[in-house]
Design a protein around this motif. Structure first.
Motif, short mmCIF file in Angstrom:
data_model
loop_
_atom_site.label_atom_id
_atom_site.label_comp_id
_atom_site.label_asym_id
_atom_site.label_seq_id
_atom_site.Cartn_x
_atom_site.Cartn_y
_atom_site.Cartn_z
N GLN A 52 0.83 -1.19 0.00
CA GLN A 52 0.00 0.00 0.00
C GLN A 52 0.87 1.25 0.00
N ASP A 71 -4.36 6.08 -3.42
CA ASP A 71 -3.79 5.06 -2.54
C ASP A 71 -3.90 3.70 -3.21
N GLY A 72 -2.99 2.79 -2.84
CA GLY A 72 -3.04 1.42 -3.34
C GLY A 72 -1.67 0.94 -3.74
#
Length: 104
Positions: A52, A71-72
């Motif tokens: 993440q 995000d990710g």
């Protein structure tokens, strides 16, 4: 386009930086009429093996300064931020979606 990538606390491999640059080529092509286009990518999070990341993408061209975050996983987050920047560019362009929907 001049690109700056920073990732405090997590060293990026050369391949990751190259992939980020390829992902941002779409913006470079869209803004080809501008002589000076600056892009900064800041990547936070991901201590150790975590996947993440928090990506902040800033683009400066002409008198415009655009910011997008996502995000990710690194690649997905960069592409999501890129797509948001493309949306903002298109909304600002003459005949962009926002002008069309307002009936101008």
């Amino acid at each position: 386009m001049q690109l700056r990538v920073s990732s405090p606390g997590h060293e990026l491999r050369d391949g990751e930086v190259d992939r980020i640059q390829r992902d941002l080529d779409k913006i470079d092509r869209r803004l080809k009429q501008f002589d000076d286009v600056y892009a900064e990518v800041r990547i936070n999070g991901g201590n150790g093996a975590a996947t993440q990341r928090h990506v902040t993408l800033e683009i400066e061209y002409g008198r415009h300064h655009l910011v997008a975050t996502a995000d990710g996983e690194l690649g997905q987050a960069v592409r999501r931020a890129r797509d948001e920047i493309m949306r903002q560019i298109n909304d600002r362009s003459r005949g962009g979606h926002s002008e069309y929907s307002k009936g101008r």
